[in-house]
Design an enzyme around this catalytic site. Structure first.
Site, short mmCIF file in Angstrom:
data_model
loop_
_atom_site.label_atom_id
_atom_site.label_comp_id
_atom_site.label_asym_id
_atom_site.label_seq_id
_atom_site.Cartn_x
_atom_site.Cartn_y
_atom_site.Cartn_z
CD GLU A 211 -47.76 104.70 -3.70
OE1 GLU A 211 -47.31 104.57 -4.85
OE2 GLU A 211 -47.05 104.56 -2.67
CG ASN B 92 -46.83 104.91 -14.42
OD1 ASN B 92 -45.73 105.44 -14.45
ND2 ASN B 92 -47.19 104.08 -13.45
CG ASN C 161 -63.00 112.47 -45.04
OD1 ASN C 161 -63.37 113.55 -44.58
ND2 ASN C 161 -61.73 112.20 -45.27
CG MET D 53 -56.02 102.84 -46.62
SD MET D 53 -55.50 104.56 -46.75
CE MET D 53 -53.73 104.37 -46.60
NE ARG D 54 -54.86 97.15 -52.10
CZ ARG D 54 -53.78 96.45 -51.77
NH1 ARG D 54 -53.27 96.58 -50.56
NH2 ARG D 54 -53.20 95.67 -52.64
CG HIS E 22 -53.23 114.75 -50.36
ND1 HIS E 22 -52.70 113.49 -50.18
CD2 HIS E 22 -52.23 115.63 -50.12
CE1 HIS E 22 -51.43 113.61 -49.84
NE2 HIS E 22 -51.12 114.90 -49.80
CB ALA F 56 -54.64 112.78 -62.66
CD GLU G 283 -47.63 113.58 -61.50
OE1 GLU G 283 -47.93 113.98 -62.64
OE2 GLU G 283 -46.85 114.17 -60.73
#
Length: 1009
Positions: A197, A290, A818, A894-895, A913, A945, A947
């Protein structure tokens, strides 16, 4: 600046991982949750009390503490899908997703998976009823004596029975008495395999696997493999029982097959795959899988890993395992001995004081903690069953075992249980007298036989009139009379694919056949059969079968039979993984019909060119040199060719096979000669079919030159003469015909293929036998046409006028995939954009390295150093102004930007997005799409924008949602779409084809778009 890493777990495995990660210069701190006494405070390593079972809390903790990578040690969090939850929250996490981890969390699933994908394993049955399981045990025609709880049982859910009664009792204990709780609701009953084994682990990036050195665990508590089963009492590495050749077999038949099978079922297996193997007389078979590092195997693997573990993990996450394989210390062996509490694996006492560990480390040994705790007031005590391991790395297994045992003896741990014979199987194996075999020298006849069995049906499919293409004989037979020949002349040709071989696999066969068939065709011969020669250092059966499969497919296209071949395994001649190819084609032509007809060829004859598919297989050494100089890879977006194509898509396009197109025309008698434009290009090949007194006059403005040749000419600074002498420049074949026959032949060709009258023959004058007029201008025009044809920007108006390029700034926070797509696009001389600065809010991220490699200035504006968002945004704005940026691209930034920043850059700020907006705004877009049950998702590039995700849409690309998709698999395909859509949108905005109107809507400039 270095990064923080969080290791999930509390055992010796996690201590070993933390120990290795802490050695990386890229790592500032390693947090271990929950950890143990050994990871509580040791250099860069600290424990963390964060909950690892609540994944939302853990994700927020990682963000708050700036953890850039999470490494999962044990199986339970993987089964709970910690990887999906953390990556969905934008926290990079190393390990397989829950769907992949079912290979470990459900033994029933794993056995069915191996059955589906023909992975060698023990015969078995899976049961939810104990009576059915016992009936199977008593009626099976093999020893069904291994009983396993299907679920997770902390490595203890396997019972190897001595007889059927004991096996049935094990079933009852598990299913009726609940010995392993819910893990035993389903049991798997397996055949008892005999043999050695071993533990065979590998890294996987979802496509490629890279094996680690094989190890061997010792499950039994006592020396001589006696006593009860445990979680593991020690391990050593590497195992001499597993030769390099056997490891390659395991890699091909188990590890790679498993990852490939997962991918076929819609799951990318990324992380560590561990196959527990039994080396039987029938070959290696899987005992269990495993989905993480083994414990205690990890404690011998990490000391032998030469590479930086942090870099290895990121190469895997970035899909670069094949190009950046891990390196291991050679000529060393590692042994680890587990010290367990008295009474383990049953009940045991905790709080036993442990001493002497500093003395052990002074001996050059490493102690990895597991069940340890810090005592109030100082000192160390036991807190678990397996308490610690002592690891030694030495020049040989025997010396390492002796050192590890000496280290264990130096530890003060009253009542400790441990083994003194770790590695005894290997030591006995090394002492066995063995005669040399052919396989010992590196030649595996069994692997060769497996290859023949795999390719027989492929060759059979190429059978044609005259032969049956059956492999296995000493030679192949072809019946010319049955094929319809009366008085034939045989024509033979041989070739390879040059250095294109280094960059191919699946298409190697097609190029090989094309090069040989097209040569035979130049004599007017019909290709009848093909022979291949495949040589390598060590035979990779799967890869060789893929190559021969490409050869067979190309033979069908050419109309010739794959009649035979030779596979030569030559250890010492080729390096591991290297191979070479040669092909041999035999054709026939009736006497009197062969080409060229030199006596008929005269001054004034017309030359007709037939389009190539691109570079074909010649000049690749020069192509690769240009790519290296320009730091461009085959996966980069192509600055030539069609939108969405990569460099590899264009350059590695298979060579065209002309037999089915040209044979009817050649047999008509209208063609006097045919030149295959191969090595030597236009200048060397056409004269080979002409009388010595004639010369060639070509006009490059008469045919379409593919943009790839223009790009090579310009970026490689290659002269026109060198282009014409090296490449086909768009012509794969040139036919010589008389002027009266030219219109008819051209019409026949153009019915199926691009073809042109490209020149004529003249009396030879002093100088070159081939003149190619207008080549420089035609190469230039080909590049200009390519630029104009691209959707995402082109060169309009006077080509001699230098075009102003829009200055672009890119904001990032992470790996920057990207960003890389934008870098590759803007390298094109026809791009309307120029990246002038890359700004990151986090130091030392991969995206900054990508920018630096491309020669782009970088800046770090760390948000943690600013008291407010407005102050942070103002600093970003100042850097953009400093570099004169005109367009800002958010690429994984990421801000959240302030309204004032967005207003200032209105119409000049782009984001991408991962959904088809306006659907699924915000975070976890893929999860939203899957929960909604939509069949189409994709990506959207839009103006930013105030929003969130509400700005005007510039480009969208749809991606189908497939049955069985997970967030990972859907995300992977959407990322590919992003790498096409974002560069396209940037070109549209940079070129002025698209702009944002005052009403917030898109305005298209029809003159430019």
């Amino acid at each position: 600046m270095a990064e923080k890493v969080l290791v999930v777990g509390s055992g010796g495995r996690e201590h070993a991982l933390a120990w290795k990660l802490a050695q990386s210069p890229h790592v500032q701190q390693v947090l271990v949750a929950p950890g143990n006494a050994g990871t509580a405070k040791c250099g860069k390593i600290r424990n963390s009390e964060v909950s690892v079972s609540n994944h939302s809390i853990l994700a927020q903790y990682c963000k708050d503490h700036h953890v850039g990578l999470v490494v999962v040690g044990p199986e339970v969090p993987l089964a709970a899908d910690i990887v999906t939850d953390l990556t969905g929250a934008d926290v990079p996490c190393f390990g397989p997703v829950a769907e992949a981890a079912k290979l470990e969390s459900s033994k029933s699933f794993a056995k069915a998976f191996m059955e589906r994908h023909n992975i060698p394993t023990a015969r078995y049955g899976s049961f939810t009823n104990p009576e059915d399981a016992c009936r199977f045990i008593r009626m099976a025609d093999f020893p069904a004596l291994v009983v396993k709880a299907s679920g997770l049982a902390a490595g203890k859910g396997v019972i190897v029975a001595r007889d059927q009664d004991e096996a049935c009792q094990a079933v009852m204990d598990i299913m009726k008495d609940g010995a392993f709780g819910s893990a035993g609701e389903t049991v798997v009953v397996e055949e008892l395999l005999e043999g050695e084994e071993v533990s065979c682990l590998c890294f996987s990036d979802g496509i490629n696997v890279y094996p680690m050195p094989p190890a061997q665990d010792h499950k039994r508590l006592q020396d001589g493999d006696q006593g009860p089963n445990t979680g593991g009492m020690g391990a050593y590495c590497p195992t001499p029982q597993v030769s390099k050749e056997l490891l390659q077999v395991i890699r091909e038949t188990v590890l790679q097959k498993t990852v490939d099978g997962m991918r076929k079922e819609g799951v990318h297996y990324v992380g560590v795959l561990y196959a527990g193997m039994m080396l039987t007389k029938q070959g290696p078979k899987v005992l269990e899988f495993n989905c993480r590092f083994g414990d205690p195997e990890c404690q011998v693997l990490m000391p032998l890993l030469k590479s930086d573990l942090y870099e290895v993990i990121w190469n895997i996450l970035d899909g670069k395992l094949q190009s950046h394989p891990p390196e291991w210390h050679q000529d060393s062996s590692a042994v680890t001995v587990v010290m367990a509490s008295n009474g383990y694996p049953g009940s045991y006492k905790k709080g036993v004081e442990i001493t002497g560990l500093s003395q052990v480390e002074d001996m050059g040994l490493q102690v990895f903690h597991a069940g340890t705790a810090l005592k109030e007031g100082g000192g160390l005590v036991s807190s678990g069953g397996r308490v610690l391991t002592v690891t030694a790395v030495r020049s040989s297994l025997e010396v390492a075992l002796e050192a590890a045992n000496q280290g264990v003896a130096a530890v003060g741990f009253p009542g400790a249980v441990y083994r003194r014979d770790i590695g005894h199987h290997a030591i006995a194996f090394l002492k066995e007298p063995r005669g040399l075999t052919y396989k010992d020298s590196g030649v595996d006849i069994a692997a060769g036989n497996r290859l023949v069995d795999m390719i027989k049906p492929l060759a059979k499919a190429t059978s044609r009139t005259g032969c049956t293409a059956d492999l296995g004989g000493f030679a192949g037979l072809f019946d010319l009379k049955a094929a319809g020949f009366v008085d034939p002349i045989l024509v033979s040709g041989t070739d390879g694919v040059g250095t294109k071989l280094k960059d191919l696999c699946n298409n190697d066969g097609g190029d090989l056949v094309a090069m040989c068939v097209n040569d035979v065709l130049a004599h007017g011969a019909e290709p009848l059969f093909f022979l291949d020669y495949f040589s390598c250092g060590s035979l990779d059966v799967e890869m060789a079968a893929t190559v021969v499969g490409g050869i067979a497919k190309a033979c069908e296209m050419a109309g010739c039979a794959l009649l035979g071949g030779e596979t030569a395994e030559m250890p010492g001649v080729y390096l591991l993984g290297e191979y070479d190819l040669a092909g041999f084609c035999v054709g026939a032509v009736e006497r009197g019909s062969s080409l060229p007809r030199l006596r008929d060829i005269t001054e004034g004859d017309v030359l007709i060119g037939v389009a190539s598919s691109g570079i074909h297989s010649n000049g690749f050494s020069l192509v690769r040199q240009v790519l290296q100089q320009k730091h461009i890879s085959y996966s980069s977006p192509a600055p030539f060719g069609k939108p969405g194509q990569t460099v590899g898509d264009v350059l590695l396009t298979p060579t065209k096979i002309y037999s089915r197109l040209l044979l009817p025309i050649l047999r008509s008698g209208a063609v006097k000669a045919y030149a295959h434009i191969t090595g030597g290009g236009l200048l060397e090949n056409i004269p080979r079919v002409l009388p010595p007194e004639l010369a060639v006059d070509l006009d490059a403005s008469r045919w379409t030159i593919p943009p790839v040749f223009s790009w090579l000419h310009q970026e490689g600074n290659i002269s026109e003469e060198e282009m014409a002498r090296t490449f086909n420049c768009g012509l794969g074949a040139v036919l010589v015909v008389s002027p009266p026959d030219a219109p008819r032949v051209l019409e026949q060709l153009q019915a199926q293929e691009d073809a042109w009258i490209v020149g004529s023959l003249s009396q030879k004058q002093p100088g070159e036998p081939v003149v190619v007029r207008n080549l420089r201008q035609s190469l230039t025009n080909a590049g200009l046409k390519s630029g104009a044809a691209e959707k995402n920007g082109g060169c309009h108006g006077d080509s001699s006028t230098a075009r102003k390029r829009t200055r672009v700034g890119v904001l990032i926070s992470g790996t920057g995939t990207n960003l890389q797509a934008l870098i590759e696009q803007t390298k094109s001389p026809f791009s309307a954009a120029q990246i002038v600065v890359v700004i990151s809010n986090r130091p030392s991220v991969q995206g900054l390295k990508r920018a630096s490699l491309a020669g782009i200035p970088t800046r770090v504006v760390d948000h943690k150093l600013y008291g407010s968002r407005a102050e942070f945004d103002s600093t970003i704005d100042g850097v953009l102004e400093e570099f004169g940026v005109e367009l800002v691209c958010l690429a994984g930034f990421m801000r959240i930007l302030t309204p004032n920043f967005v207003k200032k850059w209105n119409g000049k700020l782009l984001n991408i997005h991962p959904s088809l907006l306006p659907s699924f705004k915000g975070v976890n877009a893929q999860r939203q799409a899957l929960q909604a049950g939509v069949r189409i998702s994709g990506c959207t590039v839009h103006f930013v924008a105030e929003e969130v995700d509400a700005g005007a849409i510039i480009v969208q690309e749809a991606v189908p949602v497939l049955r069985g998709d997970t967030e990972d698999t859907l995300s992977d395909r959407i990322k590919g779409a992003e790498h096409r859509a974002y560069p396209e949108a940037v070109e549209l905005v940079s070129s002025g084809s698209v702009r944002l109107g005052e009403d917030g809507r898109i305005i298209w400039d029809s003159k430019r778009s």
